[in-house]
Write a protein that holds these residues in place. Sequence first.
Motif, short mmCIF file in Angstrom:
data_model
loop_
_atom_site.label_atom_id
_atom_site.label_comp_id
_atom_site.label_asym_id
_atom_site.label_seq_id
_atom_site.Cartn_x
_atom_site.Cartn_y
_atom_site.Cartn_z
N LEU A 188 -68.75 -36.04 102.64
CA LEU A 188 -67.53 -35.07 102.43
C LEU A 188 -66.42 -34.47 103.72
O LEU A 188 -65.70 -35.47 104.09
N ARG A 189 -67.70 -34.54 104.50
CA ARG A 189 -67.15 -34.26 105.61
C ARG A 189 -66.64 -35.34 106.83
O ARG A 189 -65.53 -36.02 106.94
N ARG A 190 -67.78 -36.65 106.98
CA ARG A 190 -67.05 -38.10 107.02
C ARG A 190 -66.27 -38.26 106.24
O ARG A 190 -65.56 -39.57 107.04
N SER A 191 -65.83 -37.93 104.77
CA SER A 191 -64.30 -38.29 104.40
C SER A 191 -63.24 -38.01 104.49
O SER A 191 -61.92 -38.25 104.55
N GLY A 192 -63.35 -37.25 105.53
CA GLY A 192 -62.50 -35.81 105.89
C GLY A 192 -61.36 -35.18 104.73
O GLY A 192 -60.82 -34.86 104.75
N ILE A 193 -62.41 -35.02 103.72
CA ILE A 193 -61.94 -34.17 102.80
C ILE A 193 -62.54 -32.96 102.27
O ILE A 193 -61.48 -32.03 102.37
#
Length: 117
Positions: A56-61
Amino acid sequence: MQVPLYQAKAEFFRMLGHPVRIRVLELLQNGPVSVRSLLDEIDVEPSNLSQQLAVLRRSGIVVSIREGSTVSYALAGGDVAELLRAARRILTELLAGQSDLLAELRAVEGEGAAAHE
């Protein structure tokens, strides 16, 4: 070469396609939540939660917030909460339609049984 929009959308929905990630996003709708609280609410191993939070963090969400030794997570924007609400509305409509169909099937089944008596 730029990825077509439909492909980018498919990747986005694939990223959302894990029950733990959806649950995390639901829990973050009302503001930041500590990792400890997330673990208390979601029945997963800490390593699994960590992996899902990383996706979720890598996706920027989501974004992580560190305060001393406590790490919390928050939604990066309000649109995610709106997406979850829209999904809830869509599922409610789908399930209501299935409920209506089930009631209709039961009514027809009851009529058939009464005709054979």
